[in-house]
Scaffold this motif. Structure first.
Motif, PDB file in Angstrom:
ATOM      1  N   ALA A 242       0.835  -1.208   0.000  1.00 16.60           N
ATOM      2  CA  ALA A 242       0.000   0.000   0.000  1.00 16.60           C
ATOM      3  C   ALA A 242       0.866   1.254   0.000  1.00 16.60           C
ATOM      4  CB  ALA A 242      -0.926  -0.004   1.215  1.00 16.60           C
ATOM      5  N   LEU A 243       1.923   1.254   0.788  1.00 23.82           N
ATOM      6  CA  LEU A 243       2.819   2.412   0.844  1.00 23.82           C
ATOM      7  C   LEU A 243       3.497   2.650  -0.502  1.00 23.82           C
ATOM      8  CD1 LEU A 243       4.424   1.786   4.352  1.00 23.82           C
ATOM      9  CD2 LEU A 243       2.794   3.595   3.756  1.00 23.82           C
ATOM     10  N   GLU A 244       3.868   1.585  -1.180  1.00 28.20           N
ATOM     11  CA  GLU A 244       4.482   1.718  -2.500  1.00 28.20           C
ATOM     12  C   GLU A 244       3.503   2.331  -3.499  1.00 28.20           C
ATOM     13  OE1 GLU A 244       5.718  -2.228  -3.435  1.00 28.20           O
ATOM     14  OE2 GLU A 244       7.480  -2.180  -2.110  1.00 28.20           O
ATOM     15  N   ARG A 245       2.256   1.860  -3.477  1.00 28.47           N
ATOM     16  CA  ARG A 245       1.247   2.403  -4.401  1.00 28.47           C
ATOM     17  C   ARG A 245       0.966   3.868  -4.110  1.00 28.47           C
ATOM     18  NH1 ARG A 245      -1.231  -2.671  -3.448  1.00 28.47           N
ATOM     19  NH2 ARG A 245      -2.598  -1.697  -1.903  1.00 28.47           N
ATOM     20  N   LEU A 246       0.866   4.210  -2.833  1.00 32.55           N
ATOM     21  CA  LEU A 246       0.605   5.599  -2.473  1.00 32.55           C
ATOM     22  C   LEU A 246       1.770   6.498  -2.882  1.00 32.55           C
ATOM     23  CD1 LEU A 246      -1.041   5.045   1.020  1.00 32.55           C
ATOM     24  CD2 LEU A 246      -2.186   5.876  -1.047  1.00 32.55           C
ATOM     25  N   ALA A 247       2.992   6.003  -2.719  1.00 33.94           N
ATOM     26  CA  ALA A 247       4.161   6.775  -3.146  1.00 33.94           C
ATOM     27  C   ALA A 247       4.131   7.020  -4.647  1.00 33.94           C
ATOM     28  CB  ALA A 247       5.439   6.054  -2.740  1.00 33.94           C
ATOM     29  N   ASP A 248       3.724   6.011  -5.410  1.00 34.41           N
ATOM     30  CA  ASP A 248       3.614   6.170  -6.864  1.00 34.41           C
ATOM     31  C   ASP A 248       2.670   7.311  -7.216  1.00 34.41           C
ATOM     32  OD1 ASP A 248       5.333   4.047  -7.356  1.00 34.41           O
ATOM     33  OD2 ASP A 248       3.712   2.584  -7.651  1.00 34.41           O
ATOM     34  N   VAL A 249       1.524   7.361  -6.532  1.00 34.26           N
ATOM     35  CA  VAL A 249       0.521   8.384  -6.829  1.00 34.26           C
ATOM     36  C   VAL A 249       1.012   9.768  -6.416  1.00 34.26           C
ATOM     37  CG1 VAL A 249      -1.805   9.197  -6.280  1.00 34.26           C
ATOM     38  CG2 VAL A 249      -1.403   6.783  -6.736  1.00 34.26           C
ATOM     39  N   ILE A 250       1.687   9.848  -5.269  1.00 32.47           N
ATOM     40  CA  ILE A 250       2.224  11.137  -4.822  1.00 32.47           C
ATOM     41  C   ILE A 250       3.259  11.657  -5.811  1.00 32.47           C
ATOM     42  CG2 ILE A 250       3.631  12.238  -3.026  1.00 32.47           C
ATOM     43  CD1 ILE A 250       2.208  10.340  -1.014  1.00 32.47           C
ATOM     44  N   GLU A 251       4.094  10.779  -6.324  1.00 32.25           N
ATOM     45  CA  GLU A 251       5.161  11.188  -7.246  1.00 32.25           C
ATOM     46  C   GLU A 251       4.661  11.399  -8.665  1.00 32.25           C
ATOM     47  OE1 GLU A 251       8.135   8.175  -6.810  1.00 32.25           O
ATOM     48  OE2 GLU A 251       8.649   8.783  -4.767  1.00 32.25           O
ATOM     49  N   HIS A 252       3.558  10.756  -9.015  1.00 30.04           N
ATOM     50  CA  HIS A 252       2.994  10.888 -10.360  1.00 30.04           C
ATOM     51  C   HIS A 252       1.500  11.163 -10.247  1.00 30.04           C
ATOM     52  CE1 HIS A 252       6.800   9.333 -11.861  1.00 30.04           C
ATOM     53  NE2 HIS A 252       6.686   8.344 -11.000  1.00 30.04           N
ATOM     54  N   PRO A 253       1.138  12.367  -9.791  1.00 25.79           N
ATOM     55  CA  PRO A 253      -0.274  12.665  -9.530  1.00 25.79           C
ATOM     56  C   PRO A 253      -1.115  12.572 -10.790  1.00 25.79           C
ATOM     57  CG  PRO A 253       1.044  14.659  -9.453  1.00 25.79           C
ATOM     58  CD  PRO A 253       2.002  13.517  -9.509  1.00 25.79           C
ATOM     59  N   SER A 254      -2.309  12.027 -10.614  1.00 28.65           N
ATOM     60  CA  SER A 254      -3.258  11.898 -11.711  1.00 28.65           C
ATOM     61  C   SER A 254      -4.151  13.112 -11.763  1.00 28.65           C
ATOM     62  CB  SER A 254      -4.109  10.634 -11.510  1.00 28.65           C
ATOM     63  OG  SER A 254      -5.208  10.622 -12.374  1.00 28.65           O
ATOM     64  N   HIS A 255      -4.673  13.403 -12.935  1.00 32.75           N
ATOM     65  CA  HIS A 255      -5.649  14.475 -13.068  1.00 32.75           C
ATOM     66  C   HIS A 255      -7.070  13.933 -13.033  1.00 32.75           C
ATOM     67  CE1 HIS A 255      -2.630  17.501 -13.690  1.00 32.75           C
ATOM     68  NE2 HIS A 255      -2.087  16.766 -14.634  1.00 32.75           N
ATOM     69  N   GLY A 256      -7.167  12.625 -12.769  1.00 28.37           N
ATOM     70  CA  GLY A 256      -8.498  12.055 -12.602  1.00 28.37           C
ATOM     71  C   GLY A 256      -9.211  11.834 -13.912  1.00 28.37           C
ATOM     72  N   ARG A 257     -10.416  11.379 -13.802  1.00 30.42           N
ATOM     73  CA  ARG A 257     -11.242  11.043 -14.934  1.00 30.42           C
ATOM     74  C   ARG A 257     -11.514  12.268 -15.799  1.00 30.42           C
ATOM     75  NH1 ARG A 257     -16.303   8.142 -12.794  1.00 30.42           N
ATOM     76  NH2 ARG A 257     -16.976  10.266 -12.282  1.00 30.42           N
ATOM     77  N   SER A 258     -11.211  12.168 -17.092  1.00 32.41           N
ATOM     78  CA  SER A 258     -11.475  13.226 -18.074  1.00 32.41           C
ATOM     79  C   SER A 258     -10.825  14.549 -17.681  1.00 32.41           C
ATOM     80  CB  SER A 258     -12.991  13.424 -18.249  1.00 32.41           C
ATOM     81  OG  SER A 258     -13.614  12.219 -18.621  1.00 32.41           O
ATOM     82  N   GLY A 259      -9.688  14.466 -17.001  1.00 34.36           N
ATOM     83  CA  GLY A 259      -8.989  15.689 -16.636  1.00 34.36           C
ATOM     84  C   GLY A 259      -9.667  16.487 -15.544  1.00 34.36           C
ATOM     85  N   ALA A 260     -10.579  15.874 -14.803  1.00 34.76           N
ATOM     86  CA  ALA A 260     -11.307  16.587 -13.751  1.00 34.76           C
ATOM     87  C   ALA A 260     -10.364  16.993 -12.627  1.00 34.76           C
ATOM     88  CB  ALA A 260     -12.421  15.701 -13.195  1.00 34.76           C
ATOM     89  N   PRO A 261     -10.649  18.115 -11.946  1.00 32.46           N
ATOM     90  CA  PRO A 261      -9.835  18.504 -10.795  1.00 32.46           C
ATOM     91  C   PRO A 261      -9.800  17.390  -9.755  1.00 32.46           C
ATOM     92  CG  PRO A 261     -11.304  20.286 -11.428  1.00 32.46           C
ATOM     93  CD  PRO A 261     -11.724  19.082 -12.218  1.00 32.46           C
ATOM     94  N   ILE A 262      -8.680  17.271  -9.062  1.00 34.23           N
ATOM     95  CA  ILE A 262      -8.517  16.166  -8.117  1.00 34.23           C
ATOM     96  C   ILE A 262      -7.669  16.624  -6.943  1.00 34.23           C
ATOM     97  CG2 ILE A 262      -6.561  15.315  -9.466  1.00 34.23           C
ATOM     98  CD1 ILE A 262      -7.327  12.501  -8.622  1.00 34.23           C
ATOM     99  N   ALA A 263      -8.097  16.313  -5.728  1.00 38.85           N
ATOM    100  CA  ALA A 263      -7.331  16.658  -4.535  1.00 38.85           C
ATOM    101  C   ALA A 263      -5.963  15.989  -4.584  1.00 38.85           C
ATOM    102  CB  ALA A 263      -8.090  16.231  -3.282  1.00 38.85           C
ATOM    103  N   VAL A 264      -4.966  16.665  -4.044  1.00 32.94           N
ATOM    104  CA  VAL A 264      -3.572  16.233  -4.165  1.00 32.94           C
ATOM    105  C   VAL A 264      -3.093  15.573  -2.871  1.00 32.94           C
ATOM    106  CG1 VAL A 264      -1.205  17.002  -4.584  1.00 32.94           C
ATOM    107  CG2 VAL A 264      -3.116  18.116  -5.783  1.00 32.94           C
ATOM    108  N   PRO A 265      -2.611  14.325  -2.931  1.00 34.29           N
ATOM    109  CA  PRO A 265      -1.993  13.718  -1.752  1.00 34.29           C
ATOM    110  C   PRO A 265      -0.585  14.278  -1.574  1.00 34.29           C
ATOM    111  CG  PRO A 265      -1.913  12.175  -3.591  1.00 34.29           C
ATOM    112  CD  PRO A 265      -2.652  13.393  -4.076  1.00 34.29           C
ATOM    113  N   VAL A 266      -0.290  14.807  -0.390  1.00 35.64           N
ATOM    114  CA  VAL A 266       0.996  15.469  -0.177  1.00 35.64           C
ATOM    115  C   VAL A 266       1.870  14.718   0.827  1.00 35.64           C
ATOM    116  CG1 VAL A 266       0.198  17.765  -0.834  1.00 35.64           C
ATOM    117  CG2 VAL A 266      -0.075  17.002   1.539  1.00 35.64           C
ATOM    118  N   GLY A 267       1.500  13.498   1.127  1.00 35.59           N
ATOM    119  CA  GLY A 267       2.240  12.672   2.070  1.00 35.59           C
ATOM    120  C   GLY A 267       1.331  11.577   2.565  1.00 35.59           C
TER     121      GLY A 267
END
Length: 378
Positions: free
Chosen positions: A99-124
């Motif tokens: 889980a920590l590895e997956r979360l780190a991936d998302v923090i380092e490569h943030p997604s813009h979500g479905r269809s480019g919709a705004p998305i809250a940013v995980p910062v840690g």
């Protein structure tokens, strides 16, 4: 392209601006000025920062892939949250590491979500467990609870590639003080929780570097007039922050009033402790590797509360209803205070160069929208 956002007032981290005119370019604030009177009745505030949330929309951070985590972020931003700390729960070692590895991936490569919709940013990442008390474990599975261990923490942090920024820990456990000192030296904030600690043990934890408490009152030794315990000590210390889950289920409104009176507008922090059932109908959902049944908005594993379905906009509304505090004060409990506690004040400060993230409230004080990077969230 330069655009402008106007309102009746802007509530900042320190005060208010009448008839603000916010100039925005490329999603960031260029300048904020006080303009001429206009017909707007709306109030702008900072966006929220949730430092304790386990999931939403049927997705749990312990099991979800990047697309699931993106869906959580997309939901959170509709509720006013611009930044958050995805939070773990005690689980088997390998599940936690993955889980920590997956979360780190998302923090380092943030997604813009479905269809480019705004998305809250995980910062840690908020590591809640496995260093919790058996006596006040709540729903944390007993078989996976571990004593504080610097080597194990470093293994977690390596899997997270340094993105663990907050850790819940029970002060009374063996080697807790050593781990607090070690984590604090590495830039991780330590929050005390799921604990049977005495006042003396709590004070030792604070001296070692702990700065906050995890969902105060819940899963903690209660106050006794001869032994203040962890709750009494945290309430007594003016320098310690204190989370609270303001859903009317976890903590009675009278205790919320007491919490805010004692901790004040500078040290009280609103959190949701939201789980995968947030934003979806009642039913059976997961938290880590166990099931939680949600009925009438109450989350239970057996007879024990297991997180919540609270959203941060509702928490802000509730704390005003329960205590009579102002909108400005309530918003700061969900934005400025968590940001300051985490050493991330820039996340709640509205100044040139910072992202144009705002919440919009109507004349009645109801949350009506989120502006993320200068764009109104649909």
């Amino acid at each position: 392209m330069l655009t402008t956002i106007t309102a009746r007032r802007l509530i900042t981290d320190t005060g208010e601006i009448e008839y603000p005119v916010v100039s925005v370019e490329d999603g960031h604030i260029v300048r904020i000025e006080s303009g001429d009177a206009n017909g707007s009745k709306e109030t702008l505030t900072a966006a929220f920062f949730d430092i304790h949330v386990h999931g939403a929309r049927s997705f749990d951070f312990m099991a979800s892939d990047s697309s699931g985590i993106a869906e959580v972020g997309r939901f959170l931003v509709t509720r006013g949250v611009a930044h958050y700390l995805p939070t773990t729960v005690t689980a088997p070692l390998e599940l936690t590491l993955k889980a920590l590895e997956r979360l780190a991936d998302v923090i380092e490569h943030p997604s813009h979500g479905r269809s480019g919709a705004p998305i809250a940013v995980p910062v840690g990442i908020h590591l809640e467990g496995p260093f919790v008390s058996h006596g006040k474990r709540g729903v944390h599975p007993e078989v996976s609870i571990r004593e504080p261990n610097i080597e194990l923490f470093d293994r977690f942090q390596a899997a997270a590639r340094g993105h663990i920024r907050l850790m819940t820990l029970a002060p009374e456990l063996p080697h807790a003080l050593e781990l607090i000192q070690h984590a604090t030296a590495a830039g991780v904030r330590v929050t005390m929780g799921h604990s049977t600690a005495t006042s003396e043990e709590t004070l030792a934890s604070i001296a070692a570097g702990a700065t906050s408490s995890t969902h105060l009152f819940n899963a903690m030794r209660p106050i006794d007039h001869r032994e203040p315990g962890i709750v009494g000590t945290i309430l007594d210390r003016d320098d310690i922050y204190a989370e609270a889950i303001c859903d009317g289920v976890h903590v009675d409104p009278a205790i919320i009033r007491l919490w805010l009176k004692i901790k004040g507008e500078e040290r009280a922090i609103l959190v949701t402790d939201g789980m995968s059932a947030t934003g979806v109908p009642d039913g059976t959902y997961t938290l880590g590797d166990f099931e939680v049944v949600v009925k009438d908005g109450v989350c239970l594993s057996g007879e024990t509360l297991a997180g919540s379905v609270l959203t941060m906009d509702q928490a802000v509304a509730n704390v005003q209803k329960f205590t009579g505090t102002s909108l400005g004060a309530a918003v700061r409990l969900a934005s400025r205070n968590p940001a300051r506690m985490m050493g991330m004040s820039q996340l709640s400060t509205m100044a040139p160069g910072t992202p144009a993230n705002f919440n919009v409230f109507d004349e009645a004080g109801d949350h009506t929208g989120t502006i993320f990077r200068g764009r109104l969230v649909e």
